[in-house]
Design an enzyme around this catalytic site. Structure first.
Site, PDB file in Angstrom:
ATOM      1  N   SER D  64       0.774  -1.216  -0.099  1.00 30.75           N
ATOM      2  CA  SER D  64      -0.100  -0.023  -0.017  1.00 30.75           C
ATOM      3  C   SER D  64       0.727   1.370  -0.031  1.00 30.75           C
ATOM      4  CB  SER D  64      -0.888  -0.067   1.255  1.00 30.75           C
ATOM      5  OG  SER D  64      -1.880  -1.026   0.934  1.00 30.75           O
ATOM      6  N   LYS D  67       0.586   3.522  -3.002  1.00 27.61           N
ATOM      7  CA  LYS D  67      -0.590   4.590  -3.170  1.00 27.61           C
ATOM      8  C   LYS D  67      -0.202   5.989  -3.101  1.00 27.61           C
ATOM      9  CE  LYS D  67      -3.686   0.815  -1.746  1.00 27.61           C
ATOM     10  NZ  LYS D  67      -4.401   0.253  -0.336  1.00 27.61           N
ATOM     11  N   TYR D 191      -2.934  -2.268 -10.776  1.00 28.15           N
ATOM     12  CA  TYR D 191      -2.989  -2.346  -9.286  1.00 28.15           C
ATOM     13  C   TYR D 191      -2.128  -3.294  -8.596  1.00 28.15           C
ATOM     14  CZ  TYR D 191      -4.810  -2.433  -4.465  1.00 28.15           C
ATOM     15  OH  TYR D 191      -4.959  -2.511  -3.150  1.00 28.15           O
ATOM     16  N   TYR D 243      -5.106   3.027   7.603  1.00 27.18           N
ATOM     17  CA  TYR D 243      -6.327   2.604   7.688  1.00 27.18           C
ATOM     18  C   TYR D 243      -7.119   2.808   8.585  1.00 27.18           C
ATOM     19  CZ  TYR D 243      -3.640  -0.490   4.399  1.00 27.18           C
ATOM     20  OH  TYR D 243      -2.603  -0.720   3.274  1.00 27.18           O
ATOM     21  N   VAL D 261       1.301  -3.752   3.997  1.00 25.66           N
ATOM     22  CA  VAL D 261       1.459  -4.960   4.485  1.00 25.66           C
ATOM     23  C   VAL D 261       2.602  -5.917   4.201  1.00 25.66           C
ATOM     24  CG1 VAL D 261      -1.142  -5.283   4.640  1.00 25.66           C
ATOM     25  CG2 VAL D 261      -0.022  -6.331   2.611  1.00 25.66           C
TER      26      VAL D 261
END
Lengths: 311, 311, 311, 311
Positions: D64, D67, D191, D243, D261
């Protein structure tokens, strides 16, 4: 019941002439092109009579009504272990909601919302192919109705696929929780074809008889499903058959029933009648506006409600 | 039906002896002290027979079962405008959930979850006092059952108040959306007293007859409610009578029914019987474990399911 | 910073003249009567300067801004065990949402949504009375600002109570999960009085200095809170200070800030400035429209953003 | 800052030796096989120093963290119209939640939850191919870091696809709301490849410099992004970067940060440092346990918090 023909004829006239008819589903071009002025109603009663009015032989798309027959077949095949993979509670959410799947770890709340039906299709497909499971479902519809012309409309099936992003999302979401045994795309193929079955009110009313007579095609008919299967399918229809309008339908009509966005409704009065009604215009909850009104009036005038003593 | 006494006697024996009995509700001391070994079942049938087994005359706390009678009274009083203030869809949430209230602007999803019953109590109280509305509800229970000894247990009513933080939150939350006409604390007084009514299986089975016979106390009985009111109350019981276990009860038992955390269940077979069953131990959904099993067995052996043709 | 007076003067002129000003909160009569044409801005900088424009000495209702000072006091009193009773995550829900309380067993998601502030008030009240805890909070505001005239507006406090059904519901709901130690009505009394504190931009900017200088009233000031308390309060302001518009405020302004429905905003630039801004008209998220725009322009022109290198 | 090397060396020793290290992500075999004993930390400061400890040159999967760079590129390309398709509020839900998508008609709540990043990938892909958009992202990472060896790990990319049912569901769900311009499967290809970029702490710390210096690679560096883009990306990182642990990270560490992660975290102290930290074991929220502790200690000892005055 005396005068049933008259009652149904009168309902037919009123419903054919009604001005507020709702709006046909439009997410698939072919559904959106259907003339909303149409109306059909067929009842098959305990004494074997068939009472038909209006566009009783006009084919329409079964859509979610097929989920009733798919559930019956799946229960016949694997019995109550089915309930380890699908719940049996009303959802309180629209038919295409994905929210509840997340809260329940991929176990759809009941077999009549889209994700539940996708799991049922997966069960039907166990150990066989998508095509074979579609054939099995068609075979059951044909046997139950006695009409061997019932078939899938391939144009609708293809449109379902093209416009199937949301159902596709659901299938993959269920798969993420390991609640699909088959490839999601193959299960969707079965699902889209099943929803695309073309049927008439006449065919549907005959096909639904086993629900009214404990699995037999009439009081002394052939057995096409176990008694318990019929009873349980009815229970699911009453509590979950109209999405988040299920309580409303139970309240107003009082019969186990299942609607589809093609405008059809299958309604059952155990011991008395199997009824199919169709008119393409939908209300805001996605259920046929005129068909619901027709069934409400029929229940009112005949006393055919599972919640009344005379029934 | 032949052998009904035998069937019920057998169920009574089995249920009295069952080892897994669930756990009595404990949020109120007096409920938690009830002996979970108790079991009672009383059926009143179309021919006026009363078949009773077990602890048929042991009083228990009605709790949520009283919501059935409150709904009936409210419908008799104001009719369908009631549905502008309460919905009639299954909730998919526990009985004491406040979530859905927020999403629906203070309109409870149905009259059998706690917030829905609070609004019904507010309706009963319109133009009168809390005490008068409790008296009206007791009066209806006494008239419907023919037993004028039915009364509120004041100790339980007070305990409900003491332990009523969550119901208190709901009442104020509904008030915040202007869906209460009376002072929230007064409506809660009515609500807590109504839930605290003490009743026996015998009294409850007689009180429920009007639901089985379209508003009459029997096939040729006195009218205590309109036919439509009885039918509609049944519809709500079937779809919403067991909180988020309603689909399960419809599936397993197939009768309109309403449970309470006191361990009682009122079940109705329209045209055939009014049934009260009681055993204090609850399952995880808050419904009596043994009473549910007793009714499931009764439905199985008698065919008393609204989803079967012989009923 | 050179020209800060000019920048602020220019912002003051533009904001006084702006035509689209939002709508004052109206749930309390006295709030709804405030003239939306007003605007005030006061910045206190590291070198001790006070730059004030517009209605800098017009008192307004602190409302949710008081939650910042209540959190500081509660952290000073009990430290990190506070986080066992309140979370510290943004909520993604409006300030008065009750939904999340149910999902988290009565633990509010953060101390700046209403239920979180109610728990903080309960903590402030531990071992004392509602009045004493209001006095403590006022004492802190007075000491931090150096202005001993700050006081509760009793008319607003009473209105909060009268129109407090939703906050009342939340307090009882939290109590139902045993996350209140004091009587819910007493905690609400504290809460309503705290929200009703009257303050001016000048007072608020001085009161907020400890957040800009690690607990001191300036680079070489008095200590009124621990360094860690100031830093942590800032963190909560940045992530949760504007309800479900918190991300938006962080994005557009980039300062820890807290808004109230009275139209005030306290914003902090650690090491640089404590800023109070006020204009009564609110945007749809309940934050002052003009005050937000003023702070956005101030951040743009001064580089005062915690996300930029020059700050 | 004096002693920074010492502080980081000490943190490195403690973190290498810590016994409770969390559990590496296991949904992809290759991630699950990573030795959880590893730890790396690299800080690049305003004066151009690079301080590195531990496994600073061990490549790990960005996941992530990518991103952040994708958002930067998308903002550079289309500017603020991006926010018509993605929100900028913290979600209060886990990274892979689909619930909020349904409530917001397919507009993800922010660009750092999975569905938000999928929409960002769709934007990057506008008018080009999946491969070209992957190349563009790699190009930006290489240019920003000055290290042209950064590349996708094809084995991880393929595993992401194989185990990507949930992301696949999200992409189709977003497509159902017409918030994807490209084919969902192609967007997923981008992605999955983006998440599978391999990077070392050293490379990541250098790549993140533009966030610490307003779009430049250092106080007097090259410009790789607009100043506003850097500031806004930081704001999103602080409010949404971890998150439903974002508030926690802001509270404990106080730096804009983004976790993956794979066990990596990129943290930014505007004006002071770009920091990359890595240790494979995750806490329950899916963020690296040891890397979070390392950054917390670093903030504590250096005062590097955007919420403190000395920073």
């Amino acid at each position: 019941m005396d005068g049933l023909e008259d009652i149904i004829a009168e309902i037919g006239r009123r419903c054919a002439a009604a001005s507020e008819r709702g709006t046909p589903a439009s997410y698939i071009p072919k559904l959106g092109q259907v003339d909303p002025g149409q109306f059909g109603l067929v009842a098959v009663t305990a004494d074997g009579r068939e009472i038909a009015v209006g566009d009783a032989d006009q084919a329409f798309s079964m859509q979610s009504i097929v989920k009733v027959f798919a559930l019956t077949r799946a229960l016949e095949r694997i019995g109550d272990v089915l309930w380890q993979r699908v719940g049996r509670e009303p959802s309180g959410d629209p038919f295409n909601s994905i929210v509840q799947l997340e809260h329940k770890s991929g176990v759809p709340r009941n077999p009549f919302i889209n994700p539940g039906a996708i799991v049922v299709m997966d069960i039907l497909q166990a150990g066989t192919t998508a095509q074979a499971s579609i054939d099995d479902l068609l075979g059951f519809l044909r046997e139950a109705s006695g009409d061997f012309s019932i078939a899938v409309d391939p144009e609708v099936a293809e449109s379902e696929d093209t416009h199937g992003a949301r159902n596709r999302a659901m299938a993959h979401f269920i798969a993420a929780f390991r609640n699909l045994d088959n490839d999601p795309e193959e299960v969707l193929h079965t699902y889209f074809n099943a929803c695309a079955v073309s049927i008439t009110c006449r065919q549907l009313a005959w096909a639904g008889r086993y629900l009214a007579w404990d699995g037999l095609t009439g009081p002394n008919g052939r057995r096409v499903a176990a008694s318990a299967t019929a009873r349980r399918t009815n229970a699911l229809m009453l509590t979950c058959g109209h999405y988040d309008g299920s309580g409303e339908f139970a309240f107003r009509v009082g019969m186990p029933g299942k609607s589809g966005v093609g405008g059809g409704i299958l309604a059952v009065v155990p011991g008395y009648a199997s009824i199919a009604c169709w008119s393409p215009g939908l209300d805001v909850a996605g259920n046929s506006k005129i068909a619901t009104e027709a069934l409400e009036e029929l229940a009112e005038r005949t006393g055919w409600s599972v919640f009344a003593s005379q029934c």
